[in-house]
Write an enzyme that holds these catalytic residues in place. Structure first.
Site: not given
Ligand code: IMP
Length: 178
Positions: A43, A97-98, A101, A129, A151, A157, A163
């Protein structure tokens, strides 16, 4: 607007403006440090590609792939699918990072890189987020803070598609709640 999109959060020009602002901060903070930008696949690719155009100091790039997601939900366990090639001991790392979350991915990757002896580790993310956070990680450089919605676009994606959009939008629930 594309039919699968509920709302556009960032137009392409907004993303370029964000990269310009972040690039100036990073240029000031990383002069003479020759950072390694660690792009988290897949991403971060469009964001990293735009961001580095705005950083005016020597830098290197490398990539890691860590995965915790299936569809629109985090699984909470992170696997390293592809590792860095560059040794990181004594180096200044900037994880790209994209979106952050839950923070699981970042926490795991930061712990791993810390254990390998990086001199410093910071995070730059296009989107944050904070309402989704489950662990205590705070990116130092944030493009835009967004609400707790799923999103897509500019690297992000849903099941590997979208993407390639040049903007970021909220995916319509009807696309994934069937
Ligand atoms: P985390 O480990 O939950 O912080 O997630 C990080 C990864 O989850 C990001 O690099 C994205 O690849 C994916 N991700 C988290 N939220 C979204 C979203 O809203 N849309 C798409 N991918 C997401």
């Amino acid at each position: 607007m594309d039919s699968f999109v509920e709302e556009v959060l960032l137009e392409h020009k907004d993303i370029v403006d964000i990269c310009n602002r972040l690039g100036k901060e990073l240029t000031a903070d990383y002069q003479d440090k020759r950072p390694i930008l660690v792009g988290l696949l897949k991403g971060s690719i469009p964001f990293l590609a735009e961001l580095i155009k705005h950083i005016k100091c020597d830098l290197e790039i490398d990539f890691m792939q860590a995965s915790s997601y299936e569809g629109t939900k985090s699984k909470g366990t992170v696997m390293v699918l592809k590792d860095l090639i560059t040794p990181v001991i004594g180096r200044h790392l900037l994880i790209v990072e994209d979106i952050v979350d839950t923070g699981f991915t970042l926490q795991e990757v930061m712990n791993l890189l810390q254990d390998r002896g990086a001199a410093s580790i910071e995070v730059v993310t296009l989107l944050d987020k904070p309402a989704g956070r489950k662990v205590d990680v705070t990116p130092k450089y944030i493009g835009k803070t967004i609400p707790n919605k799923f999103v897509i676009g500019f690297g992000l994606d849903y099941n590997e598609i979208y993407r390639n959009l040049d903007y970021v939008g909220v995916l319509k629930e009807s696309v994934y709640k069937k």
